[in-house]
Design a protein around this motif. Structure first.
Motif, mmCIF file in Angstrom:
data_model
loop_
_atom_site.group_PDB
_atom_site.id
_atom_site.type_symbol
_atom_site.label_atom_id
_atom_site.label_comp_id
_atom_site.label_asym_id
_atom_site.label_seq_id
_atom_site.Cartn_x
_atom_site.Cartn_y
_atom_site.Cartn_z
ATOM 1 N N LEU A 87 15.689 79.348 60.141
ATOM 2 C CA LEU A 87 16.702 79.007 60.789
ATOM 3 C C LEU A 87 17.742 77.901 60.171
ATOM 4 O O LEU A 87 19.121 78.181 59.861
ATOM 5 N N ARG A 88 17.139 76.823 59.794
ATOM 6 C CA ARG A 88 17.946 75.817 59.186
ATOM 7 C C ARG A 88 18.445 76.290 57.728
ATOM 8 O O ARG A 88 19.821 75.930 57.533
ATOM 9 N N GLN A 89 17.908 77.201 57.085
ATOM 10 C CA GLN A 89 18.472 77.476 55.685
ATOM 11 C C GLN A 89 19.574 78.764 56.023
ATOM 12 O O GLN A 89 20.505 78.611 55.421
ATOM 13 N N ARG A 90 19.345 79.495 57.010
ATOM 14 C CA ARG A 90 20.431 80.288 57.361
ATOM 15 C C ARG A 90 21.848 79.444 57.839
ATOM 16 O O ARG A 90 22.717 79.657 57.515
ATOM 17 N N LYS A 91 21.438 78.371 58.932
ATOM 18 C CA LYS A 91 22.463 77.755 59.344
ATOM 19 C C LYS A 91 23.392 76.949 58.219
ATOM 20 O O LYS A 91 24.552 76.496 58.505
ATOM 21 N N ALA A 92 22.596 76.464 57.083
ATOM 22 C CA ALA A 92 23.055 75.908 55.981
ATOM 23 C C ALA A 92 24.331 76.610 55.334
ATOM 24 O O ALA A 92 25.330 75.955 55.090
ATOM 25 N N ASN A 93 24.575 77.783 55.516
ATOM 26 C CA ASN A 93 25.665 78.656 55.243
ATOM 27 C C ASN A 93 26.851 78.819 56.324
ATOM 28 O O ASN A 93 27.793 79.344 56.131
ATOM 29 N N LEU A 94 26.515 78.126 57.545
ATOM 30 C CA LEU A 94 27.499 78.270 58.743
ATOM 31 C C LEU A 94 28.375 76.899 58.821
ATOM 32 O O LEU A 94 27.678 75.887 58.361
ATOM 33 N N PRO A 95 29.487 76.864 59.261
ATOM 34 C CA PRO A 95 30.200 75.725 59.859
ATOM 35 C C PRO A 95 29.327 74.950 60.819
ATOM 36 O O PRO A 95 28.786 75.365 61.664
ATOM 37 N N ASP A 96 29.333 73.484 60.496
ATOM 38 C CA ASP A 96 28.661 72.717 61.377
ATOM 39 C C ASP A 96 29.239 72.421 62.563
ATOM 40 O O ASP A 96 30.349 71.723 62.445
ATOM 41 N N SER A 97 28.769 72.958 63.770
ATOM 42 C CA SER A 97 29.357 72.624 65.027
ATOM 43 C C SER A 97 28.316 72.467 65.902
ATOM 44 O O SER A 97 27.502 73.334 66.227
ATOM 45 N N PRO A 98 28.400 71.614 66.893
ATOM 46 C CA PRO A 98 27.524 71.210 67.884
ATOM 47 C C PRO A 98 27.510 72.261 69.134
ATOM 48 O O PRO A 98 26.446 72.475 69.831
ATOM 49 N N ASP A 99 28.781 73.164 69.199
ATOM 50 C CA ASP A 99 28.888 74.082 70.031
ATOM 51 C C ASP A 99 28.619 75.345 69.732
ATOM 52 O O ASP A 99 29.146 76.395 70.346
ATOM 53 N N ARG A 100 28.079 75.853 68.445
ATOM 54 C CA ARG A 100 27.792 76.953 68.010
ATOM 55 C C ARG A 100 26.216 77.062 67.527
ATOM 56 O O ARG A 100 26.004 75.834 66.951
ATOM 57 N N ASP A 101 25.414 78.006 67.759
ATOM 58 C CA ASP A 101 24.203 77.916 67.125
ATOM 59 C C ASP A 101 24.000 79.302 67.050
ATOM 60 O O ASP A 101 24.496 80.580 67.458
ATOM 61 N N THR A 102 22.748 79.630 66.108
ATOM 62 C CA THR A 102 22.210 80.906 65.842
ATOM 63 C C THR A 102 20.645 81.017 66.300
ATOM 64 O O THR A 102 20.104 79.862 66.077
ATOM 65 N N VAL A 103 20.199 82.099 66.615
ATOM 66 C CA VAL A 103 18.714 81.977 66.727
ATOM 67 C C VAL A 103 18.260 83.547 66.379
ATOM 68 O O VAL A 103 18.683 84.207 66.615
ATOM 69 N N GLU A 104 17.148 83.197 65.289
ATOM 70 C CA GLU A 104 16.526 84.569 65.033
ATOM 71 C C GLU A 104 15.313 84.771 65.878
ATOM 72 O O GLU A 104 14.306 83.849 65.921
ATOM 73 N N GLU A 120 16.769 90.518 65.218
ATOM 74 C CA GLU A 120 18.178 89.866 65.581
ATOM 75 C C GLU A 120 18.320 88.495 65.417
ATOM 76 O O GLU A 120 17.397 87.769 65.469
ATOM 77 N N VAL A 121 19.772 88.297 64.509
ATOM 78 C CA VAL A 121 20.096 86.805 64.501
ATOM 79 C C VAL A 121 21.282 86.725 65.596
ATOM 80 O O VAL A 121 22.281 87.362 65.383
ATOM 81 N N SER A 122 20.955 86.197 66.603
ATOM 82 C CA SER A 122 21.958 85.938 67.711
ATOM 83 C C SER A 122 22.925 84.957 67.428
ATOM 84 O O SER A 122 22.342 83.883 67.098
ATOM 85 N N ARG A 123 24.251 85.031 67.953
ATOM 86 C CA ARG A 123 25.143 84.041 67.764
ATOM 87 C C ARG A 123 25.482 83.517 69.361
ATOM 88 O O ARG A 123 25.519 84.199 70.122
ATOM 89 N N PHE A 124 25.468 82.363 69.419
ATOM 90 C CA PHE A 124 25.680 81.502 70.714
ATOM 91 C C PHE A 124 27.015 80.669 70.623
ATOM 92 O O PHE A 124 27.253 80.092 69.667
#
Length: 145
Positions: A87-104, A120-124
């Motif tokens: 998950l951390r590796q996947r999130k490294a490619n996403l903009p850093d925001s405390p109000d957005r997250d993903t869960v695989e 699924e990789v869900s976006r929240f």
């Protein structure tokens, strides 16, 4: 098909239902993280809790029609949340925001006697409103493995 009774063990695999997802589904607590919301939504799917699924789906992507088909003969078999490292590796490619997250996750289910996997990789997104901040499910993608 009748609504299943509340289980002793939490369908998400997190321990006792009353101490895990139960308070979220009952409206007694708000899921504090995207992962806890995802787990509670899995439990809601297993219990066919349409109201909870609708309440936790972001209005911008909420389907107009029913989420759960009460006549579908589907049996949920288990949930596995993917490793924190991936998950951390996947999130490294996403903009850093405390109000957005993903869960695989991988959810296993059986329908028509055949076993299936939903990977699924869900976006929240977390929205701040009166009272507490609240996480919502936005959408998901299905990674190729």
């Amino acid at each position: 098909m009748p609504t299943p009774s509340k289980p002793a063990a939490c369908p998400c695999g997190g321990g006792a239902f009353a101490a895990c997802c139960g308070p979220y589904l009952a409206g007694d607590a708000i899921a504090p993280t995207a992962e806890k919301l995802m787990r509670s939504r899995y439990s809601a799917y297993t219990l066919r809790d349409e109201a909870y699924l609708r309440a936790t789906w972001h209005p911008s992507t909420l389907p107009a029609g029913p989420i759960v088909d009460p006549d579908e003969r589907l049996q949920w078999l288990g949930l596995e949340v993917e490793s924190a490292l991936r998950l951390r590796q996947r999130k490294a490619n996403l903009p850093d925001s405390p109000d957005r997250d993903t869960v695989e996750f991988v959810a296993r289910y059986k329908i028509g006697g055949r076993a299936h996997r939903l990977h699924e990789v869900s976006r929240f997104v977390r929205e701040h409103g009166p009272g507490a901040a609240r996480w919502f499910y936005l959408d998901g993608s299905f990674p190729n493995k």
